[in-house]
Design a protein around this motif. Structure first.
Motif, PDB file in Angstrom:
ATOM      1  N   LEU A 258       0.833  -1.212   0.000  1.00 19.19           N
ATOM      2  CA  LEU A 258       0.000   0.000   0.000  1.00 19.19           C
ATOM      3  C   LEU A 258       0.859   1.250   0.000  1.00 19.19           C
ATOM      4  CD1 LEU A 258      -2.475  -1.381   2.578  1.00 19.19           C
ATOM      5  CD2 LEU A 258      -3.267  -0.192   0.529  1.00 19.19           C
ATOM      6  N   CYS A 259       2.043   1.152   0.619  1.00 20.82           N
ATOM      7  CA  CYS A 259       2.955   2.302   0.691  1.00 20.82           C
ATOM      8  C   CYS A 259       4.380   1.795   0.583  1.00 20.82           C
ATOM      9  CB  CYS A 259       2.752   3.043   2.022  1.00 20.82           C
ATOM     10  SG  CYS A 259       3.829   4.490   2.165  1.00 20.82           S
ATOM     11  N   GLN A 260       5.267   2.652   0.051  1.00 21.55           N
ATOM     12  CA  GLN A 260       6.677   2.254  -0.035  1.00 21.55           C
ATOM     13  C   GLN A 260       7.282   2.019   1.339  1.00 21.55           C
ATOM     14  OE1 GLN A 260       8.874   4.757   1.224  1.00 21.55           O
ATOM     15  NE2 GLN A 260       7.142   6.130   1.573  1.00 21.55           N
ATOM     16  N   ASP A 261       6.741   2.682   2.362  1.00 17.97           N
ATOM     17  CA  ASP A 261       7.187   2.438   3.731  1.00 17.97           C
ATOM     18  C   ASP A 261       6.383   1.262   4.284  1.00 17.97           C
ATOM     19  OD1 ASP A 261       7.794   2.324   6.379  1.00 17.97           O
ATOM     20  OD2 ASP A 261       7.369   4.437   6.814  1.00 17.97           O
ATOM     21  N   CYS A 262       7.002   0.091   4.310  1.00 16.11           N
ATOM     22  CA  CYS A 262       6.305  -1.115   4.779  1.00 16.11           C
ATOM     23  C   CYS A 262       6.409  -1.282   6.295  1.00 16.11           C
ATOM     24  CB  CYS A 262       6.844  -2.346   4.059  1.00 16.11           C
ATOM     25  SG  CYS A 262       6.573  -2.274   2.265  1.00 16.11           S
TER      26      CYS A 262
ATOM     27  N   LYS B  51       4.063  -0.451  11.090  1.00 16.96           N
ATOM     28  CA  LYS B  51       3.867   0.945  11.517  1.00 16.96           C
ATOM     29  C   LYS B  51       4.832   1.849  10.763  1.00 16.96           C
ATOM     30  CE  LYS B  51       1.783   3.918  14.277  1.00 16.96           C
ATOM     31  NZ  LYS B  51       2.147   5.142  13.561  1.00 16.96           N
ATOM     32  N   GLY B  52       4.271   2.743   9.980  1.00 10.99           N
ATOM     33  CA  GLY B  52       5.061   3.658   9.169  1.00 10.99           C
ATOM     34  C   GLY B  52       5.836   4.667  10.008  1.00 10.99           C
ATOM     35  N   GLY B  53       7.014   5.043   9.513  1.00  6.88           N
ATOM     36  CA  GLY B  53       7.871   5.963  10.259  1.00  6.88           C
ATOM     37  C   GLY B  53       7.335   7.382  10.316  1.00  6.88           C
ATOM     38  N   GLY B  54       6.673   7.819   9.233  1.00  2.59           N
ATOM     39  CA  GLY B  54       6.208   9.208   9.182  1.00  2.59           C
ATOM     40  C   GLY B  54       5.213   9.537  10.278  1.00  2.59           C
ATOM     41  N   SER B  55       4.274   8.640  10.504  1.00  3.67           N
ATOM     42  CA  SER B  55       3.257   8.911  11.530  1.00  3.67           C
ATOM     43  C   SER B  55       3.792   8.613  12.928  1.00  3.67           C
ATOM     44  CB  SER B  55       1.981   8.106  11.248  1.00  3.67           C
ATOM     45  OG  SER B  55       2.257   6.735  11.129  1.00  3.67           O
ATOM     46  N   GLU B  56       4.677   7.613  13.029  1.00  2.00           N
ATOM     47  CA  GLU B  56       5.239   7.304  14.353  1.00  2.00           C
ATOM     48  C   GLU B  56       6.110   8.473  14.841  1.00  2.00           C
ATOM     49  OE1 GLU B  56       4.095   4.802  15.794  1.00  2.00           O
ATOM     50  OE2 GLU B  56       5.448   4.122  17.361  1.00  2.00           O
TER      51      GLU B  56
ATOM     52  N   ASN C 146       2.982  15.916   7.926  1.00  2.00           N
ATOM     53  CA  ASN C 146       4.024  14.875   8.019  1.00  2.00           C
ATOM     54  C   ASN C 146       3.517  13.454   8.264  1.00  2.00           C
ATOM     55  OD1 ASN C 146       5.999  16.788   7.542  1.00  2.00           O
ATOM     56  ND2 ASN C 146       6.228  17.289   9.706  1.00  2.00           N
ATOM     57  N   PRO C 147       2.433  13.249   9.042  1.00  5.50           N
ATOM     58  CA  PRO C 147       2.013  11.851   9.274  1.00  5.50           C
ATOM     59  C   PRO C 147       1.073  11.311   8.195  1.00  5.50           C
ATOM     60  CG  PRO C 147       0.754  13.317  10.692  1.00  5.50           C
ATOM     61  CD  PRO C 147       1.693  14.195   9.892  1.00  5.50           C
ATOM     62  N   CYS C 148       1.027  11.977   7.026  1.00  2.00           N
ATOM     63  CA  CYS C 148       0.179  11.534   5.913  1.00  2.00           C
ATOM     64  C   CYS C 148      -1.297  11.467   6.299  1.00  2.00           C
ATOM     65  CB  CYS C 148       0.658  10.198   5.369  1.00  2.00           C
ATOM     66  SG  CYS C 148       2.321  10.261   4.702  1.00  2.00           S
ATOM     67  N   PRO C 149      -1.905  12.628   6.620  1.00  2.00           N
ATOM     68  CA  PRO C 149      -3.326  12.621   6.929  1.00  2.00           C
ATOM     69  C   PRO C 149      -4.175  12.318   5.693  1.00  2.00           C
ATOM     70  CG  PRO C 149      -2.460  14.877   6.905  1.00  2.00           C
ATOM     71  CD  PRO C 149      -1.287  13.952   6.703  1.00  2.00           C
TER      72      PRO C 149
ATOM     73  N   GLN D   5      -1.640   7.516  13.448  1.00  2.00           N
ATOM     74  CA  GLN D   5      -1.620   6.471  12.412  1.00  2.00           C
ATOM     75  C   GLN D   5      -2.014   7.106  11.086  1.00  2.00           C
ATOM     76  OE1 GLN D   5      -0.977   2.937  12.136  1.00  2.00           O
ATOM     77  NE2 GLN D   5      -1.178   3.724  10.063  1.00  2.00           N
ATOM     78  N   CYS D   6      -1.148   6.919  10.085  1.00  2.00           N
ATOM     79  CA  CYS D   6      -1.461   7.488   8.773  1.00  2.00           C
ATOM     80  C   CYS D   6      -2.645   6.766   8.124  1.00  2.00           C
ATOM     81  CB  CYS D   6      -0.235   7.353   7.884  1.00  2.00           C
ATOM     82  SG  CYS D   6       0.286   5.632   7.668  1.00  2.00           S
ATOM     83  N   HIS D   7      -3.015   7.261   6.936  1.00  2.00           N
ATOM     84  CA  HIS D   7      -4.154   6.644   6.233  1.00  2.00           C
ATOM     85  C   HIS D   7      -3.869   5.207   5.843  1.00  2.00           C
ATOM     86  CE1 HIS D   7      -1.959   6.961   2.484  1.00  2.00           C
ATOM     87  NE2 HIS D   7      -1.676   8.225   2.778  1.00  2.00           N
ATOM     88  N   ALA D   8      -2.590   4.819   5.738  1.00  2.00           N
ATOM     89  CA  ALA D   8      -2.257   3.408   5.473  1.00  2.00           C
ATOM     90  C   ALA D   8      -2.345   2.660   6.802  1.00  2.00           C
ATOM     91  CB  ALA D   8      -0.859   3.290   4.861  1.00  2.00           C
ATOM     92  N   ALA D   9      -3.572   2.527   7.277  1.00  2.00           N
ATOM     93  CA  ALA D   9      -3.826   1.971   8.620  1.00  2.00           C
ATOM     94  C   ALA D   9      -3.842   0.450   8.521  1.00  2.00           C
ATOM     95  CB  ALA D   9      -5.140   2.514   9.165  1.00  2.00           C
ATOM     96  N   ARG D  10      -2.643  -0.154   8.610  1.00  2.00           N
ATOM     97  CA  ARG D  10      -2.494  -1.571   8.285  1.00  2.00           C
ATOM     98  C   ARG D  10      -2.399  -2.413   9.544  1.00  2.00           C
ATOM     99  NH1 ARG D  10       2.710   0.226   4.935  1.00  2.00           N
ATOM    100  NH2 ARG D  10       2.841   1.399   6.872  1.00  2.00           N
ATOM    101  N   HIS D  11      -3.270  -3.382   9.670  1.00  2.00           N
ATOM    102  CA  HIS D  11      -3.100  -4.426  10.682  1.00  2.00           C
ATOM    103  C   HIS D  11      -3.972  -5.611  10.331  1.00  2.00           C
ATOM    104  CE1 HIS D  11      -6.868  -3.065  12.759  1.00  2.00           C
ATOM    105  NE2 HIS D  11      -6.451  -1.879  12.428  1.00  2.00           N
TER     106      HIS D  11
END
Ligand code: SF4
Length: 279
Positions: free
Chosen positions: A65-69, A144-149, A180-183, A268-274
């Motif tokens: 979903l995102c380059q930041d896995c 957990k993506g780095g940008g939002s963390e 920055n946290p990709c809203p 948590q960015c929009h790539a809310a993965r779990h």
């Protein structure tokens, strides 16, 4: 005593790591669709449309979903009637992450904190294990993506600051985070416990399904108040302005020391993965 083989744990974590990176949950998709319909800003509506298209392609083609896995966070609820056989429990989880990120062509995003040398296989995952009643093992994998963390915070407030102080802490965190946290973000808020427990509560709060109200009516009301305050900032999707800075705010609380008021805010960015499974 029920036996679970370590290889079954590795296999489960591997599959969850890939699935989480490819497929947004239906609850997140529904929230993005609602944003696409209700966002007032044209740029914001277009971003929601692109996020939905991105999610569709990722799921269909099995692309991340995102380059930041992400850094892989694993929550394990281990029944006390379970006996792990055939290997080490924690290492079985780490091996699952290793295999999932290799087989799924997921970006390896972990490095030594000082030398910045990549660990090469996205381990070590951060593993939170809780011993619970029963003979099952529940595994939840959270990339957990780095940008939002990076934009998340812990505040050690004075007890006298109370709810107004908590609200200010949450709004300040989202305001200073900006784009920055990709809203649009999901805001996990943990109130109480100790410094580390407030942060952990905030992260656990992010796991609640979107669209499912807080079972505590008082907390549900406070979540609505925080969501309104955060969205009044007008940061909007991707920081380009609009109503939907956050999709939801989720609260978890627990008692704290009489001298303390810890507040964790995990964005948590929009790539809310779990993804989760039960063995
Ligand atoms: S914050 Fe989320 S959406 Fe933004 S780059 Fe990181 S993982 Fe991707």
């Amino acid at each position: 005593m029920r036996q679970i083989d370590a290889t079954a744990i590795t296999e489960a974590v591997k599959e969850l790591a890939m699935a989480a990176n490819y497929q947004l949950g239906e609850d997140v998709i529904a929230a993005l669709r609602r944003g696409a319909e209700e966002e007032e800003s044209p740029a914001g509506r277009e971003i929601f449309r692109q996020l939905l298209e991105n999610a569709r392609i990722a799921s269909k083609e099995r692309y991340p979903l995102c380059q930041d896995c992400g850094l892989t966070v694993v929550f394990a609820e281990l029944g006390q009637e379970v006996h792990i056989v055939g290997g080490d429990f924690t290492e079985a989880i780490q091996e699952g992450v290793r295999q999932g990120y290799a087989q799924g062509y997921l970006r390896k995003s972990l490095c030594h904190p000082l030398t910045r040398q990549n660990t090469g296989d996205n381990t070590p995952a951060v593993v939170h294990t809780e011993i619970v009643p029963g003979d099952r093992l529940k595994l939840t994998v959270v990339p957990k993506g780095g940008g939002s963390e990076n934009m998340s915070r812990v505040f050690m407030l004075k007890p006298a600051q109370g709810w107004p102080g908590i609200k200010e802490a949450v709004v300040t965190t989202v305001r200073e985070a900006g784009p920055n946290p990709c809203p649009p973000v999901i805001v996990g808020v943990g109130i109480g416990g100790t410094l580390e427990q407030a942060a952990l509560l905030a992260k656990k709060a992010l796991l609640r399904e979107l669209g499912r109200p807080n079972p505590d009516p008082q907390l549900a009301g406070l979540e609505a108040e925080l969501l309104q305050a955060v969205n009044d900032l007008g940061i909007g999707p991707q920081g380009l302005g609009g109503r939907f800075t956050a999709l939801e705010v989720h609260l978890l609380i627990q008692p704290c020391h009489i001298a303390s008021l810890p507040v964790g805010v995990n964005l948590q960015c929009h790539a809310a993965r779990h993804k989760e499974t039960v063995l």
